[in-house]
Motif scaffolding. Structure first.
Motif, short mmCIF file in Angstrom:
data_model
loop_
_atom_site.label_atom_id
_atom_site.label_comp_id
_atom_site.label_asym_id
_atom_site.label_seq_id
_atom_site.Cartn_x
_atom_site.Cartn_y
_atom_site.Cartn_z
N HIS A 194 6.91 11.64 0.06
CA HIS A 194 7.60 11.53 -1.06
C HIS A 194 7.53 11.73 -2.35
CE1 HIS A 194 11.21 9.12 -3.11
NE2 HIS A 194 11.05 9.08 -1.55
N PRO A 195 8.63 12.54 -2.81
CA PRO A 195 8.06 12.97 -4.18
C PRO A 195 7.57 11.67 -5.32
CG PRO A 195 10.16 13.57 -3.96
CD PRO A 195 9.83 12.71 -2.86
N ARG A 196 8.31 10.77 -5.14
CA ARG A 196 8.22 9.41 -6.04
C ARG A 196 6.96 8.75 -5.24
NH1 ARG A 196 10.14 11.23 -10.64
NH2 ARG A 196 11.84 12.59 -10.34
N CYS A 197 5.98 8.90 -4.47
CA CYS A 197 5.38 8.21 -3.90
C CYS A 197 3.66 8.61 -4.68
CB CYS A 197 4.64 8.50 -2.44
SG CYS A 197 3.42 6.99 -1.96
N HIS A 198 3.17 8.06 -5.35
CA HIS A 198 1.79 8.80 -6.33
C HIS A 198 0.94 7.61 -6.83
CE1 HIS A 198 3.59 12.70 -7.47
NE2 HIS A 198 4.89 12.17 -7.42
N ILE A 199 -0.46 7.77 -7.31
CA ILE A 199 -1.38 6.73 -7.44
C ILE A 199 -2.24 6.36 -8.82
CG2 ILE A 199 -4.16 6.89 -7.22
CD1 ILE A 199 -3.90 8.81 -5.13
N LEU A 200 -1.39 4.83 -8.71
CA LEU A 200 -2.76 4.06 -10.29
C LEU A 200 -4.54 4.77 -9.77
CD1 LEU A 200 -1.69 0.89 -11.93
CD2 LEU A 200 -3.75 2.24 -11.77
N TYR A 201 -4.51 5.41 -10.90
CA TYR A 201 -6.74 5.07 -10.86
C TYR A 201 -6.49 4.15 -11.64
CZ TYR A 201 -10.20 7.85 -11.23
OH TYR A 201 -12.10 7.79 -11.13
N ASP A 202 -7.45 3.11 -10.96
CA ASP A 202 -8.54 2.90 -11.62
C ASP A 202 -9.72 3.22 -10.71
OD1 ASP A 202 -9.68 0.43 -12.19
OD2 ASP A 202 -8.20 -0.75 -11.44
N PRO A 203 -10.97 4.01 -11.30
CA PRO A 203 -11.69 3.89 -11.19
C PRO A 203 -12.76 2.19 -10.14
CG PRO A 203 -12.09 4.46 -12.93
CD PRO A 203 -10.59 4.04 -12.92
N SER A 204 -12.41 1.58 -11.27
CA SER A 204 -13.42 -0.40 -10.74
C SER A 204 -13.27 -0.35 -9.46
CB SER A 204 -12.68 -1.37 -11.50
OG SER A 204 -11.55 -1.48 -11.38
N HIS A 205 -12.05 0.45 -8.98
CA HIS A 205 -11.90 -0.76 -7.57
C HIS A 205 -12.28 0.69 -5.99
CE1 HIS A 205 -9.27 -3.56 -8.72
NE2 HIS A 205 -8.31 -2.44 -8.76
N LEU A 206 -12.62 1.28 -6.55
CA LEU A 206 -13.54 2.76 -6.16
C LEU A 206 -14.98 2.49 -5.86
CD1 LEU A 206 -11.13 6.01 -6.51
CD2 LEU A 206 -10.93 3.84 -5.34
N ILE A 207 -15.53 1.83 -6.88
CA ILE A 207 -16.96 1.95 -7.37
C ILE A 207 -17.62 0.62 -6.24
CG2 ILE A 207 -17.05 0.75 -9.49
CD1 ILE A 207 -20.01 2.10 -9.91
N LEU A 208 -16.76 -0.09 -6.23
CA LEU A 208 -16.50 -1.00 -5.59
C LEU A 208 -16.67 -0.99 -4.75
CD1 LEU A 208 -15.40 -4.10 -8.15
CD2 LEU A 208 -17.57 -3.11 -7.92
N GLN A 209 -16.27 -0.17 -4.10
CA GLN A 209 -15.86 0.27 -2.55
C GLN A 209 -16.89 1.71 -2.41
OE1 GLN A 209 -12.52 0.66 -0.23
NE2 GLN A 209 -11.89 0.75 -2.59
N LEU A 268 -17.50 4.24 -3.10
CA LEU A 268 -16.74 5.47 -2.74
C LEU A 268 -16.74 6.60 -4.25
CD1 LEU A 268 -12.67 4.56 -1.96
CD2 LEU A 268 -14.49 5.69 -0.42
N ASP A 269 -16.48 7.56 -3.78
CA ASP A 269 -16.54 9.17 -5.07
C ASP A 269 -16.10 8.59 -5.97
OD1 ASP A 269 -17.14 11.20 -7.20
OD2 ASP A 269 -17.61 12.32 -4.65
N TYR A 270 -15.58 8.38 -7.02
CA TYR A 270 -14.46 7.78 -8.14
C TYR A 270 -14.07 9.29 -8.32
CZ TYR A 270 -17.71 6.92 -11.10
OH TYR A 270 -18.90 7.46 -12.23
N LEU A 271 -15.07 10.21 -9.09
CA LEU A 271 -15.01 11.46 -10.27
C LEU A 271 -14.54 11.83 -8.86
CD1 LEU A 271 -18.53 11.45 -12.09
CD2 LEU A 271 -15.35 10.84 -12.52
N GLY A 272 -14.75 12.46 -7.93
CA GLY A 272 -14.51 12.96 -6.56
C GLY A 272 -13.01 13.22 -6.12
#
Length: 351
Positions: free
Chosen positions: A209-224, A226-230
């Motif tokens: 869907h053209p309106r389906c997007h992401i709010l990027y919050d690196p804190s939730h990625l590092i706690l998992q 994940l490679d938050y920069l990649g």
């Protein structure tokens, strides 16, 4: 290249019953006084906004924006994190999430979900009336209780959950499309959309869907872990919002990313105020500048140690110092000798 907008602040963690946090004009003046130029408003907080009125009245929206302008800030986006959560709730969480809903639908899961969906539709119209282009929300979760595959998940369980999640959200995405607003899901543990793979599973089911997007919050990625920069490179085209929030993960022989049911101060992974954690924001803001991200840098304050008002004060300066005002010319333009196609061919020995 484009310069990111900011600093801005998400008001959800600061709104309260005491002045100056109990009214839109005074909390806006407080934010402006700290150096913020934008505010992100939680749409469920009636001390700050009447969502229904914003969806129905352009005059109300113009007045709201005027109030913010009079106090030195702009509106960056609205948020429906709490209502989005209620679009999809597994029954095991019925009681703990009930408090997110209006009193009249609490204790009634079907009525609560219908209310949440209506709230998202109101948010789409309100965002359009307020001249916004992006909106923040949560996806909710049907599959989260089955995150770890023990006991073994029945075949097709996760697929069925994501099919249903997409079925519920597709009409909401269409409403945001009609309003001309991007719906940005915060990638967040506890939500079915909690990493890149789960976002892709959902994106496929809503037909990209053209309106389906992401709010990027690196804190939730590092706690998992994940490679938050990649992540920025992989999902570049879908990242439309940015929460500037710090966190740390301290490797431990006793606990991992599940953190052994400990309190926030005792977890291996903890949210921290800006500059106190491990997120490499210099590289994140450099990436934003290099890739023409023209949205807002919005502080979301969550810290298990520091006082929120201290975090807010320090956060404004932190974001301001990290925003890169992009250059309009190359650093070596002074050495440009000029050229043309004929000269290029001569230099290459083609003539």
């Amino acid at each position: 290249m484009k310069t990111i907008k900011g600093p801005a602040i998400f008001l959800a963690q600061f709104a309260g019953d005491d002045a100056p946090f109990n009214r839109l004009d005074t909390i806006a003046a407080w934010a402006s006084g700290l150096g913020y130029t934008g505010v992100q408003i939680p749409s469920w907080d009636t001390r700050l906004i009447d969502l229904k009125q914003a969806a129905e009245s352009q005059d109300y929206c113009d007045e709201l924006k005027g109030t913010l302008a009079d106090n030195g800030v702009k509106l960056t986006e609205l948020s429906t994190h709490l209502q989005g959560q209620l679009v999809a709730v597994h029954p095991v969480y019925d009681e703990v999430f009930d408090g997110f809903a209006a009193p009249e639908v609490q204790g009634n899961p079907s009525a609560r979900q219908a209310w949440a969906v209506e709230q998202l539709h109101l948010a789409a119209k309100a965002s359009r009336n307020l001249g916004l282009t992006d909106h923040a929300t949560f996806s909710g979760s049907l599959a989260w209780p089955f995150l770890y595959p023990w006991p073994q998940r029945p075949a097709g369980l996760i697929e069925t959950a994501f099919d249903e999640l997409a079925r519920r959200w597709r009409p909401i995405l269409d409403a945001f499309d009609e309003a001309g607003v991007n719906l940005c899901y915060e990638i967040h543990p506890g939500e079915d959309l909690h990493d890149g793979i789960t976002f892709e599973m959902f994106l496929e089911r809503v037909g990209h869907h053209p309106r389906c997007h992401i709010l990027y919050d690196p804190s939730h990625l590092i706690l998992q872990q994940l490679d938050y920069l990649g992540f920025l490179d992989v999902y570049r085209e879908r990242i439309k919002m940015f929460h500037v929030k710090d966190a740390e993960f301290n490797s431990s022989p006793k606990q991992g990313i599940y953190s052994g049911y400990q309190s926030w101060t005792e977890r291996a992974g903890r949210f921290r105020s800006l500059g106190d954690g491990q997120i490499d924001f210099k590289r994140i803001f450099s990436w934003m500048a290099a890739h023409d991200y023209d949205g807002w840098a919005v502080l979301e304050w969550e810290c298990c140690l520091k006082h929120p008002e201290v975090g807010a004060r320090e956060g404004a300066a932190f974001i301001r110092d990290h925003i890169i005002e992009v250059t309009e010319r190359a650093f070596d333009d002074f050495a440009d000798a000029g050229s043309d196609q004929a000269a290029n061919r001569r230099i290459l020995g083609l003539d």
